[in-house]
Write a protein that holds these residues in place. Sequence first.
Motif, PDB file in Angstrom:
ATOM      1  N   UNK A  81     -36.441 -83.560 -18.004  1.00  0.00           N
ATOM      2  CA  UNK A  81     -36.205 -83.947 -19.401  1.00  0.00           C
ATOM      3  C   UNK A  81     -35.183 -85.081 -19.483  1.00  0.00           C
ATOM      4  N   UNK A  82     -34.137 -84.999 -18.687  1.00  0.00           N
ATOM      5  CA  UNK A  82     -33.128 -86.073 -18.660  1.00  0.00           C
ATOM      6  C   UNK A  82     -33.731 -87.343 -18.068  1.00  0.00           C
ATOM      7  N   UNK A  83     -34.559 -87.174 -17.044  1.00  0.00           N
ATOM      8  CA  UNK A  83     -35.214 -88.316 -16.417  1.00  0.00           C
ATOM      9  C   UNK A  83     -36.065 -89.082 -17.436  1.00  0.00           C
ATOM     10  N   UNK A  84     -36.758 -88.380 -18.310  1.00  0.00           N
ATOM     11  CA  UNK A  84     -37.582 -89.047 -19.322  1.00  0.00           C
ATOM     12  C   UNK A  84     -36.727 -89.863 -20.285  1.00  0.00           C
ATOM     13  N   UNK A  85     -35.558 -89.339 -20.629  1.00  0.00           N
ATOM     14  CA  UNK A  85     -34.647 -90.083 -21.508  1.00  0.00           C
ATOM     15  C   UNK A  85     -34.155 -91.339 -20.798  1.00  0.00           C
ATOM     16  N   UNK A  86     -33.754 -91.193 -19.545  1.00  0.00           N
ATOM     17  CA  UNK A  86     -33.258 -92.343 -18.778  1.00  0.00           C
ATOM     18  C   UNK A  86     -34.352 -93.392 -18.598  1.00  0.00           C
ATOM     19  N   UNK A  87     -35.555 -92.950 -18.281  1.00  0.00           N
ATOM     20  CA  UNK A  87     -36.667 -93.893 -18.103  1.00  0.00           C
ATOM     21  C   UNK A  87     -36.969 -94.650 -19.387  1.00  0.00           C
ATOM     22  N   UNK A  88     -36.982 -93.941 -20.502  1.00  0.00           N
ATOM     23  CA  UNK A  88     -37.263 -94.596 -21.783  1.00  0.00           C
ATOM     24  C   UNK A  88     -36.154 -95.584 -22.144  1.00  0.00           C
ATOM     25  N   UNK A  89     -34.907 -95.215 -21.885  1.00  0.00           N
ATOM     26  CA  UNK A  89     -33.795 -96.132 -22.145  1.00  0.00           C
ATOM     27  C   UNK A  89     -33.887 -97.390 -21.292  1.00  0.00           C
ATOM     28  N   UNK A  90     -34.214 -97.218 -20.011  1.00  0.00           N
ATOM     29  CA  UNK A  90     -34.367 -98.371 -19.125  1.00  0.00           C
ATOM     30  C   UNK A  90     -35.536 -99.245 -19.568  1.00  0.00           C
ATOM     31  N   UNK A  91     -36.625 -98.611 -19.979  1.00  0.00           N
ATOM     32  CA  UNK A  91     -37.790 -99.367 -20.457  1.00  0.00           C
ATOM     33  C   UNK A  91     -37.442-100.174 -21.703  1.00  0.00           C
ATOM     34  N   UNK A  92     -36.685 -99.582 -22.608  1.00  0.00           N
ATOM     35  CA  UNK A  92     -36.279-100.315 -23.814  1.00  0.00           C
ATOM     36  C   UNK A  92     -35.443-101.540 -23.455  1.00  0.00           C
ATOM     37  N   UNK A  93     -34.566-101.388 -22.477  1.00  0.00           N
ATOM     38  CA  UNK A  93     -33.739-102.522 -22.055  1.00  0.00           C
ATOM     39  C   UNK A  93     -34.615-103.639 -21.485  1.00  0.00           C
ATOM     40  N   UNK A  94     -35.531-103.292 -20.604  1.00  0.00           N
ATOM     41  CA  UNK A  94     -36.419-104.295 -20.001  1.00  0.00           C
ATOM     42  C   UNK A  94     -37.263-104.969 -21.076  1.00  0.00           C
ATOM     43  N   UNK A  95     -37.805-104.195 -22.000  1.00  0.00           N
ATOM     44  CA  UNK A  95     -38.630-104.767 -23.060  1.00  0.00           C
ATOM     45  C   UNK A  95     -37.815-105.630 -24.014  1.00  0.00           C
ATOM     46  N   UNK A  96     -36.562-105.284 -24.227  1.00  0.00           N
ATOM     47  CA  UNK A  96     -35.685-106.123 -25.042  1.00  0.00           C
ATOM     48  C   UNK A  96     -35.439-107.461 -24.351  1.00  0.00           C
TER      49      UNK A  96
END
Length: 162
Positions: free
Chosen positions: A115-130
């Motif tokens: 569950x924590x991994x999914x949050x971290x992955x989504x946060x990293x993805x948002x940064x890359x997409x930004x």
Amino acid sequence: MTSSLGWFGAVAAFLALAVAGIRSPDPLSVRAAYLSMDTTAWAVIVPLCIATLVTGLVQSLGTLWGLVRHYWVIAKLVLTVPASAILLLRMRPISYLADVASTRVLAAGDERQVRIQLIANAGAALFVLLVTTVLSIYKPRGLTPYGQRTLRAERIAPETLR
């Protein structure tokens, strides 16, 4: 740009669901969050990811920006291709949590690492997409050596035709 911004928005919604899934004390809300995350990932995020790759390649190959003429285009490609690959590799934990949530109630400590991994992955993805969005909007100057040669050839070519 539309598909990449859609991808960004879908990942932001996914992140909100992931946070709700880990923080909510209500078991039904947790179940709904993980089931919604799976649907969002497969029905929205993956198609937008693929659309972003395809439209990016088509636009770069079909316009003067080119695929390897400008550093900012290469940077977007270098960010988008691995982000897409990582997304596809990370679909298994998303579906796994949805399967678990559909069969039983998740307690606060259950599957916590995933569950924590999914949050971290989504946060990293948002940064890359930004970052890719900023590159698309500002288009920093800087031609690659290939781009410089191509530009010189385009400037010389009309003169040789006279």
